[in-house]
Design an enzyme around this catalytic site. Structure first.
Site, PDB file in Angstrom:
ATOM      1  N   GLU A 195      17.390  96.681  14.130  1.00  0.00           N
ATOM      2  CA  GLU A 195      16.379  97.626  14.642  1.00  0.00           C
ATOM      3  C   GLU A 195      16.942  99.004  14.966  1.00  0.00           C
ATOM      4  OE1 GLU A 195      14.416  95.623  17.871  1.00  0.00           O
ATOM      5  OE2 GLU A 195      13.784  93.953  16.620  1.00  0.00           O
ATOM      6  N   ASN A 254      18.836  94.416   9.700  1.00  0.00           N
ATOM      7  CA  ASN A 254      17.589  93.703  10.024  1.00  0.00           C
ATOM      8  C   ASN A 254      16.634  94.609  10.797  1.00  0.00           C
ATOM      9  OD1 ASN A 254      16.306  91.045  10.040  1.00  0.00           O
ATOM     10  ND2 ASN A 254      16.589  91.047  12.268  1.00  0.00           N
ATOM     11  N   HIS A 297       7.206  89.843  11.844  1.00  0.00           N
ATOM     12  CA  HIS A 297       6.378  89.450  13.002  1.00  0.00           C
ATOM     13  C   HIS A 297       4.997  90.053  12.760  1.00  0.00           C
ATOM     14  CE1 HIS A 297       9.730  87.761  15.153  1.00  0.00           C
ATOM     15  NE2 HIS A 297      10.415  88.871  15.045  1.00  0.00           N
ATOM     16  N   GLU A 335      12.383  86.736  10.370  1.00  0.00           N
ATOM     17  CA  GLU A 335      11.860  86.256  11.664  1.00  0.00           C
ATOM     18  C   GLU A 335      10.364  86.004  11.580  1.00  0.00           C
ATOM     19  OE1 GLU A 335      13.034  88.896  14.853  1.00  0.00           O
ATOM     20  OE2 GLU A 335      15.048  89.161  14.031  1.00  0.00           O
ATOM     21  N   ASP A 381       6.642  85.125  11.841  1.00  0.00           N
ATOM     22  CA  ASP A 381       5.597  84.439  12.603  1.00  0.00           C
ATOM     23  C   ASP A 381       4.306  85.227  12.434  1.00  0.00           C
ATOM     24  OD1 ASP A 381       6.129  86.540  14.477  1.00  0.00           O
ATOM     25  OD2 ASP A 381       7.302  85.204  15.763  1.00  0.00           O
TER      26      ASP A 381
END
Ligand code: XIL
Length: 869
Positions: free
Chosen positions: A219, A261, A297, A327, A329
């Site tokens: 990030e 990432n 996400h 990641e 979801d």
């Protein structure tokens, strides 16, 4: 100084045994081949890769210097140990991803891994690799000071992975979040650099034989893509800190793949452009970066399309980088509609992501950020949700089947249709949800399928009405209609007219059978059976669909079952104004007309000559709405004579003998250059309605309103779960208290369900009552349907009511009447109403029953408060 971990290689003997077990042949129904043998093969590929060195790119994909191969090939070759394992009878995410040499990983939390056996067992059975969700972050590794490392929790995860022959990725070396306390703005650049250097060295060395990859920098790009995110690292060193982190990680472990990432970068946008530019610069400077992780996400309402993801992933692949979704979801709490609908939307997105990975040569795999909704970081960060593949009870959700399907190349659900509510529609993972109608046995069909690699076959049928069956009780809503479709084929007869049937049982009644559709089926190809299933308006005990018709002994194959909600009818008959403004009238002084400035089609309605903000354009729905039903309204608006202006959709509702109530359905800001959609929900009161008018209003006098594409449909279901903790009083008065100085108890002299109800006695003012604090149970700005039953201690008490006491920002409380009834002491009277929770910093929200005459006791039972979608 630190405990050294020993590399556990899989011996050659183990490998050979695995091959012998696999037999290098197609699986049969009698010899299911599952997870762990495939895992052994993947591990062996890695060891092999390690031995050959990093520059051997078995994937044939052009890498920028540092290649990594996972053999994205199909078909199994017994002589080639790097070939993927043969197909199992039924797939898991791991085995589905492995077909193309990809990985299906999962983030693991050490708490449940240690405490709940099913947690680890599910991971080992379903996934290829794991990522510690928190335990390899810098802060957790150095919780005390710069001299000490706490490797124990991460070591436990690595031990688990090795015991299950799974691979591990480290996450994440340099990140502004979850960093140690000593990494702060007070540290000098020199200190910061030393901290980071030692941390990367010690951490990566410690796990040198354990991690196949590391997220090195996390990030680092600002959300608007304008440059680096402002962090202690960026402030001290600029972009150099990124170069250094990758170099140091590479020095500490020459074999690990090193990833950058980030989130919000899954499609092409300013932020992913900035990551792309950063990667280009790093590669130009010879920085050892191997790949890019896209966190994924997603909020289901805004998830990128398949094409957007593939186009974006491919441009990174073209730089020679690997990509992964790191990641994943998918949040669904804010998707409107029934639970089944939300889960179906979620399934579509999971399938889209795995399909996008399959379609991208450079995509190495996907990691989901957890797997059971019982443990997801989403609930504490974004609010209660169900974003993962398994539910709270470790049961597979529709998303699970979609995720597997995407890796196997099962076609994506048609986005122009309502989403398919069936989870296990394509039968790639086994027979969940399927059974047989009548006699015979159902098995996975390994050699004939309509899509993907698997279907189901029903053999041993002894009557024409026997056939493969799927229960849809939990997906079905009373009074609604569904578009149904299934693909079927025969074995044992060349051509038979075959039917698709629904068996519907209303509670307490005999089953009825409804013919959905029929077609001539053959034993050479799959044919479609389709039609509409219309459910009666009764309490549904069970609903199932099945295929039937061929003579006994003929086997029936099925695949790709679909069940789609048919949209509810629009109760506004003329919502497009294509032929004028029939059915609409001016609300107050307001002249109606049409304009060719339309949102869709040729015409929209206009309201001009308005002399007050409440003037507008209205339609009367009184005869179309039903007491207590919930409706969803949507309309497109524009304004004229002002650049922007408030716009509101309002319902004017009048119950017999009462004053008109004005319910704000939706509000926003209208614009003179673009159309704005207003949408919201409204519940009709439980009374005899003398008026229910929907109208558009809001702009100042003199500003014209343009209106188009108005819809108003009933939403028969979709209320959320009961947010109250103790609505039955069966275990006492927990969570309830007296409003005023009164006595409250869980009384046994009356109960609507169970043996107790809530009771308030000793009331000395009409406002005294029985209350519960809902401030932390509700979301500001959302509406809730309140439902409760009441009795009183006298034969008749008028005006018993449910009230909301609410306050914003500590301001004085306001009191809102939710529902009012006349109660008695012989039967339970129902209270029904909707509460709009103010959209503010809610400092008070108390829900209570009150207003019987003083001295009268009030009983309350079966109280629920459910969010309106
Ligand atoms: C989250 C974890 O899931 C939570 O348990 C923790 O409290 C905060 O961090 N992006 C990342 C992950 O890279 O490390 C974050 O994980 C989620 C957002």
């Amino acid at each position: 100084m630190f405990a050294r971990r020993r590399l556990r290689l899989i011996s050659h003997a183990t490998l050979l045994t695995s091959f012998a077990l696999l037999g290098c042949s197609s699986p049969t129904e009698e010899t299911p081949l599952l997870g762990s043998t495939g895992q052994a093969l993947k591990q062996s590929q890695e060891d092999d890769k390690g031995a050959k060195g990093k520059h051997d790119d078995t994937r044939g994909h052009q890498h920028h210097g540092r290649g990594h191969g996972h053999g994205h090939g199909q078909g199994h070759d017994c002589d080639d140990p790097t070939a993927p394992p043969p197909d199992p009878v039924v797939f898991t995410p791991a085995s589905a991803a492995a077909r193309s040499g990809r990985l299906a990983g999962v983030a693991v939390a050490s708490g449940p891994l240690a405490s709940e056996p099913i947690y680890g067992a599910t991971i080992a059975a379903q996934f290829s690799d794991i990522v510690p969700e928190n335990d390899t972050k810098w802060g957790p590794l150095q919780p005390v000071d710069a001299e000490h490392w706490n490797f124990a929790p991460a070591d436990a995860i690595v031990d688990f992975a090795e015991a299950n022959e799974m691979r591990v990725k480290g996450h994440t070396l340099i990140w502004h979040s979850q960093a140690p306390a000593f990494v702060n703005a007070d540290a000098s650049p020199r200190q910061l650099r030393r901290y980071a250097k030692r941390h990367i060295h010690e951490t990566v060395r410690h796990f040198r034989h354990d991690m196949f990859a590391w997220d090195v920098v996390n990030e680092a790009i600002a959300d608007d893509g304008s440059g680096l995110r402002a962090t202690v690292f960026a402030d001290a060193f600029g972009e150099q800190y990124i170069d250094r982190a990758f170099h140091r990680a590479n020095q500490a472990d020459r074999n690990a793949e090193l990833y950058y990432n980030d989130y919000g970068t899954e499609n092409i946008n300013p932020k992913s452009d900035a990551v792309y530019a950063l990667m280009t610069r790093l590669l130009d400077r010879g920085v050892p970066v191997d790949g890019v992780g896209f966190q994924g996400h997603f909020d289901a309402r805004f998830a990128p399309t398949f094409d957007q993801m593939v186009e974006n992933f491919e441009r990174f692949g073209d730089l020679g980088l690997s990509v992964n979704v790191s990641e994943l979801d998918v949040r669904i709490a804010r998707v409107a509609g029934s639970t089944a609908h939300k889960l179906a939307v979620q399934k579509r997105i999971y399938q889209r992501v795995s399909a996008a990975c399959l379609a991208t040569a450079a995509c190495e795999g996907i990691t989901t950020w957890g797997f059971t909704d019982k443990y997801s970081w989403i609930d504490s960060t974004f609010g209660a949700d169900d974003p993962l593949l398994f539910d709270d009870n470790y049961q597979k959700k529709p998303a699970y089947y979609g995720f597997v399907d995407g890796f196997l190349g099962v076609p994506l659900d048609d986005p122009s249709l309502q989403p398919n509510l069936i989870g296990n529609s394509s039968l790639e993972t086994g027979l969940d949800g399927w059974s047989v109608q009548g006699a015979g046995a159902l098995a996975t069909s390994v050699d004939r399928a309509h899509t993907g690699l698997r279907g189901a076959i029903h053999s041993g049928r002894t009557a024409t009405w026997n056939g493969p069956r799927h229960d849809v009780t939990r997906l079905a809503q009373r009074g609604r209609a569904y578009d149904m479709s299934v693909f079927a084929s025969l074995s044992g007869a060349p051509l038979v007219n075959t039917a698709f049937t629904a068996q519907i049982t209303c509670t307490g009644q005999a089953s009825t059978f409804q013919r959905i559709g029929a077609a001539d089926l053959t034993d050479t190809a799959f044919g479609q059976l389709a039609g509409v299933m219309t459910l009666p308006d009764c309490e549904l005990q069970s609903v199932a669909v099945y295929v039937e018709g061929p003579a006994p002994g003929v086997s029936i194959l099925v695949d790709d079952l679909a069940m789609r909600e048919r949209p509810l009818p629009n109760l506004v008959t003329n919502g497009t104004f294509e032929t004028g403004t029939a059915g609409w009238f001016g609300w107050g002084p307001s002249v109606l007309g049409t304009t060719t400035d339309a949102h869709s089609g040729d015409l929209a309605a206009t309201a001009s000559g308005r002399t007050a903000s409440w003037n507008g354009i209205a339609t009367n729905l009184t005869t179309r709405v039903a007491p207590t039903a919930t409706y969803r309204a949507s309309a497109w608006l524009k304004v004229r004579n002002a650049a922007t202006s408030p716009i509101v959709l309002t319902a004017a509702v009048r119950c017999a003998g009462q004053a008109t109530q004005f319910v704000r359905v939706a509000a926003g800001t209208g614009n003179s250059s673009t159309w704005t959609e207003l949408s919201g929900s409204v519940a009709a009161p439980n009374c005899t309605m003398e008026e229910f008018t929907l109208y558009a209003e809001g702009p100042a006098a003199g500003v014209d309103i343009l209106l188009d594409d108005v819809s108003f449909n009933q939403t028969t279901a979709g209320l959320g779960a009961n947010v109250l903790a103790n609505g039955t009083f069966e275990t006492g008065t927990g969570n309830w208290f007296g409003f005023g100085s009164v006595t409250v108890s869980a009384a046994t002299d009356k109960a609507r369900s169970g043996v107790r109800s809530g009771k308030v006695s000793g009331r000395t003012a009409t406002w005294n009552g029985l209350a519960t604090d809902i401030r932390t149970r509700v979301t500001p700005g959302r509406s809730y349907r309140a439902n409760a039953f009441t009795q009183v201690s006298v034969p008749s008490a008028a005006g018993v009511r449910l009230t909301l006491q609410s306050a914003c920002n500590g301001a004085p409380a306001t009191f809102t009447n939710i529902a009012t009834v006349t109660a008695n002491n012989a039967t339970w009277t129902e209270l029904n109403g909707t509460i709009a929770i103010p959209n503010c910093n809610l400092t008070t929200a108390v829900f209570y029953i009150e207003n019987a005459p003083t001295g009268v006791d009030i009983y309350l039972d079966d109280v629920s408060l459910r969010e309106v979608p």
